[in-house]
Scaffold this motif. Structure first.
Motif, PDB file in Angstrom:
ATOM      1  N   SER A  18     -27.796 -20.922  33.961  1.00 44.00           N
ATOM      2  CA  SER A  18     -26.486 -20.378  34.265  1.00 44.00           C
ATOM      3  C   SER A  18     -25.544 -20.933  33.263  1.00 44.00           C
ATOM      4  CB  SER A  18     -26.207 -19.887  35.870  1.00 44.00           C
ATOM      5  OG  SER A  18     -25.744 -21.514  36.221  1.00 44.00           O
ATOM      6  N   GLN A  87     -20.463  -4.302  34.793  1.00 52.58           N
ATOM      7  CA  GLN A  87     -20.867  -4.100  36.494  1.00 52.58           C
ATOM      8  C   GLN A  87     -21.077  -3.075  36.933  1.00 52.58           C
ATOM      9  OE1 GLN A  87     -16.657  -5.168  36.863  1.00 52.58           O
ATOM     10  NE2 GLN A  87     -16.984  -7.386  37.373  1.00 52.58           N
ATOM     11  N   PHE A 152     -21.359 -13.904  29.609  1.00 54.52           N
ATOM     12  CA  PHE A 152     -22.074 -14.257  31.210  1.00 54.52           C
ATOM     13  C   PHE A 152     -22.495 -15.892  31.291  1.00 54.52           C
ATOM     14  CE2 PHE A 152     -25.313 -14.271  34.640  1.00 54.52           C
ATOM     15  CZ  PHE A 152     -24.796 -13.812  35.509  1.00 54.52           C
ATOM     16  N   ARG A 156     -20.770 -15.190  36.418  1.00 55.96           N
ATOM     17  CA  ARG A 156     -20.055 -15.017  36.428  1.00 55.96           C
ATOM     18  C   ARG A 156     -19.472 -14.069  34.634  1.00 55.96           C
ATOM     19  NH1 ARG A 156     -18.551 -18.767  39.408  1.00 55.96           N
ATOM     20  NH2 ARG A 156     -17.473 -18.534  41.842  1.00 55.96           N
ATOM     21  N   SER A 158     -17.096 -12.898  31.858  1.00 59.14           N
ATOM     22  CA  SER A 158     -15.900 -13.714  31.501  1.00 59.14           C
ATOM     23  C   SER A 158     -15.585 -12.840  30.210  1.00 59.14           C
ATOM     24  CB  SER A 158     -16.204 -14.938  31.125  1.00 59.14           C
ATOM     25  OG  SER A 158     -15.525 -15.413  30.567  1.00 59.14           O
TER      26      SER A 158
END
Length: 170
Positions: A18, A87, A152, A156, A158
């Motif tokens: 991540s 999303q 990403f 999260r 952005s």
């Protein structure tokens, strides 16, 4: 923290990965009248000659049979303004395409309006890779525009990055 072990925990591995920021795309395909799509950040260019890209698909994905049998797919690289779309396509809902502006490509693939880029690909290879499949496609059509990317990082989404030019990166 350095881990020297034959077994690396899934959470540790996920956290380490991540820390690498990626772009965000929606990959789409069509098999007959069935359209599928999903949000991905596992996208990469592979080769310039011929132009090849890859992305990965979970083995357990409901859309897997369509992606594997369709013979082609489209990568829609999303702009910073398209966070709600990313999303939405991450939900796996049955009605992913309803209410969203799409247009068919020359090859009949669903393309997302206002994406930064569309790469229409013919599937060249599908590889088994752990709990995923890696799909490699030859880019047979594309278009692009300038704009801020959706990113990403650390789990999260952005909106955008500052633009700097760096030459010599392969």
């Amino acid at each position: 923290m350095t881990v020297i072990s034959p077994t690396i925990g899934a959470q540790e591995f996920r956290h380490a990965c991540s820390l690498f920021a990626t772009g965000v795309a929606v990959v789409t395909a069509r098999l007959g009248e069935v359209r599928v799509g999903m949000t991905i950040n596992s996208f990469a260019s592979v080769s310039l000659e011929p132009p090849l890209v890859l992305w990965s698909l979970r083995d357990m994905s409901r859309a897997r049979p369509v992606f594997e049998e369709a013979g082609s797919f489209a990568i829609n690289i999303l702009s910073a303004e398209q966070m709600p779309l990313a999303q939405h396509f991450a939900t796996g809902a049955d009605d992913l395409f309803e209410g969203h502006e799409m247009r068919p490509s020359e090859f009949g693939l669903p393309l997302i309006a206002e994406a930064l880029a569309h790469l229409e690909c013919r599937t060249r290879h599908i590889y088994d890779a752990g709990d995923h499949r890696i799909l490699v496609g030859e880019v047979v059509g594309l278009n692009s525009r300038e704009g801020a990317p959706l990113v990403f990082y650390q789990g999260r989404l952005s909106a955008g990055l500052p633009q700097h030019t760096i030459s010599g990166i392969a």
